[in-house]
Design an enzyme around this catalytic site. Structure first.
Site, PDB file in Angstrom:
ATOM      1  N   ASP A  39       0.940  -1.128  -0.102  1.00 40.46           N
ATOM      2  CA  ASP A  39       0.031   0.166   0.041  1.00 40.46           C
ATOM      3  C   ASP A  39       1.017   1.351   0.050  1.00 40.46           C
ATOM      4  O   ASP A  39       2.002   1.139   0.409  1.00 40.46           O
ATOM      5  CB  ASP A  39      -0.959   0.157   1.226  1.00 40.46           C
ATOM      6  CG  ASP A  39      -2.033  -1.082   0.984  1.00 40.46           C
ATOM      7  OD1 ASP A  39      -2.278  -1.537   0.072  1.00 40.46           O
ATOM      8  OD2 ASP A  39      -2.479  -1.400   2.392  1.00 40.46           O
ATOM      9  N   TYR A  67       6.296  -8.442   8.883  1.00 40.84           N
ATOM     10  CA  TYR A  67       6.258  -6.873   8.805  1.00 40.84           C
ATOM     11  C   TYR A  67       6.269  -6.420  10.547  1.00 40.84           C
ATOM     12  O   TYR A  67       6.114  -6.896  11.397  1.00 40.84           O
ATOM     13  CB  TYR A  67       4.764  -6.596   8.829  1.00 40.84           C
ATOM     14  CG  TYR A  67       4.227  -6.909   7.169  1.00 40.84           C
ATOM     15  CD1 TYR A  67       4.034  -6.009   6.245  1.00 40.84           C
ATOM     16  CD2 TYR A  67       3.925  -8.348   7.081  1.00 40.84           C
ATOM     17  CE1 TYR A  67       3.480  -6.615   4.842  1.00 40.84           C
ATOM     18  CE2 TYR A  67       3.278  -8.656   5.723  1.00 40.84           C
ATOM     19  CZ  TYR A  67       3.533  -7.664   4.846  1.00 40.84           C
ATOM     20  OH  TYR A  67       2.746  -7.969   3.438  1.00 40.84           O
ATOM     21  N   ASP A  81      -6.956   1.455   7.806  1.00 36.32           N
ATOM     22  CA  ASP A  81      -5.632   2.134   8.022  1.00 36.32           C
ATOM     23  C   ASP A  81      -5.997   3.769   8.196  1.00 36.32           C
ATOM     24  O   ASP A  81      -7.141   4.192   7.901  1.00 36.32           O
ATOM     25  CB  ASP A  81      -4.735   1.820   6.890  1.00 36.32           C
ATOM     26  CG  ASP A  81      -5.202   2.163   5.372  1.00 36.32           C
ATOM     27  OD1 ASP A  81      -5.970   3.274   5.482  1.00 36.32           O
ATOM     28  OD2 ASP A  81      -4.436   1.738   4.431  1.00 36.32           O
ATOM     29  N   ARG A 180      -3.676  -4.806   8.025  1.00 37.98           N
ATOM     30  CA  ARG A 180      -4.621  -3.925   8.261  1.00 37.98           C
ATOM     31  C   ARG A 180      -5.977  -4.491   8.820  1.00 37.98           C
ATOM     32  O   ARG A 180      -6.744  -3.953   9.642  1.00 37.98           O
ATOM     33  CB  ARG A 180      -5.000  -2.807   7.338  1.00 37.98           C
ATOM     34  CG  ARG A 180      -5.291  -3.603   6.027  1.00 37.98           C
ATOM     35  CD  ARG A 180      -5.341  -2.150   5.040  1.00 37.98           C
ATOM     36  NE  ARG A 180      -5.207  -2.646   3.665  1.00 37.98           N
ATOM     37  CZ  ARG A 180      -5.727  -1.999   2.449  1.00 37.98           C
ATOM     38  NH1 ARG A 180      -6.399  -0.845   2.716  1.00 37.98           N
ATOM     39  NH2 ARG A 180      -5.644  -2.463   1.226  1.00 37.98           N
TER      40      ARG A 180
END
Length: 296
Positions: A39, A67, A81, A180
């Site tokens: 993203d 992550y 998000d 997310r």
């Protein structure tokens, strides 16, 4: 330009397509593609294929990703998000009822094999169209849950402030997992709402930040992270064959099975990656022929 992979440390604010366009200009070739997307708000590892190595992208063993992120409890958003509009918030007394043990239990419930509904603005296709495109067109999108694997979901730090609880987390997960969505579901389970405020991908398959280059560094030092041979060796199990088998394979012929599970790389006697193959019973079928075999 030689074929191979470029592992980019993507900056925030750029789409994956933006990065591809930039790398095309830097390397002077149109033949650049990416494996998996990030993203715009996210940073970190983005794997690009260059020239013939674009053939690898659909086969790369990128089924495990890592992550670092920050989840904010206290508000839910339209995109799960920080880029989305706020859908709901809770007051400080409600946040005060959420203790550390409840947060840990909520995280534990989202670890392992779980059923996850991707974000409505994800790139998942619904009847042939991306979910985010349908949302932008004003359509209601209902995406079915699907199984994903969260190998690790570790809480690194908790910070409490008026109107929010920020959680720094480490997530290792299977491809197709949305971090997310983990933030959204954790917030929902705690009754606070939740969304992701920061995300950095630290590893994709065998490729980590240690081999990733910023776009600025790539601009000043335009070079591959891994050439084609090294990329295949890093991402797939290896099978070595003699010159005759390599020559036959370069013409698309099958070989006897190699006894290797899944997709594997085949190398000739000079150490060059010739093809990707997969066993089918007693024979091995070429998926992608990467380079012609050495001449006699």
């Amino acid at each position: 330009m030689q074929p191979g992979l470029v592992v980019v440390d993507k900056p925030a604010g750029m789409t994956s397509h933006d990065v591809v366009a930039r790398v095309r200009r830097i390397l002077g070739t149109r033949k650049v593609g990416h494996a998996g997307t990030l993203d715009p708000m996210a940073t970190g590892v983005l794997v690009l294929g260059v020239e013939r190595a674009t053939k690898l992208l659909g086969h790369l063993a990128l089924d495990r990703k890592a992550y670092l992120g920050t989840i904010r409890l206290g508000a839910a958003t339209t995109t799960d998000d920080a880029a989305g509009e706020i859908l709901s918030t809770v007051d400080d007394p409600t946040l005060d009822t959420v203790g550390d043990e409840e947060i840990k239990a909520g995280i534990a419930a989202l670890t392992g094999t779980i059923q996850q509904v991707p974000s409505a603005v994800s790139a998942v296709k619904i009847d042939g169209r991306r979910a985010y495109a349908r949302v932008r067109a004003g359509e209601r999108v209902d995406i079915p849950a699907r199984p994903v694997r969260v190998y690790r979901f570790d809480l690194l730090d908790t910070r409490r402030e008026p109107g929010a609880i920020d959680l720094d987390v480490l997530v290792e997960c299977s491809a197709g997992t949305y971090v997310r969505a983990l933030a959204r579901d954790l917030g929902a389970s705690l009754g606070t709402g939740g969304h992701l405020t920061a995300l950095r991908r630290t590893r994709v398959g065998p490729f980590g930040l240690a081999v990733a280059k910023t776009l600025e560094r790539l601009q000043s030092e335009p070079a591959l992270s891994l050439d084609l041979d090294a990329a295949v060796a890093a991402a797939f199990p290896r099978r070595d064959v003699d010159r005759d088998d390599a020559r036959a394979l370069s013409h698309g012929r099958r070989l006897p099975a190699g006894g290797i599970d899944g997709t594997y790389g085949v190398f000739d006697s000079d150490g060059r990656a010739v093809a990707l193959m997969v066993d089918e019973g007693p024979v091995a079928r070429p998926l992608v022929v990467l380079t012609p075999a050495a001449s006699p």
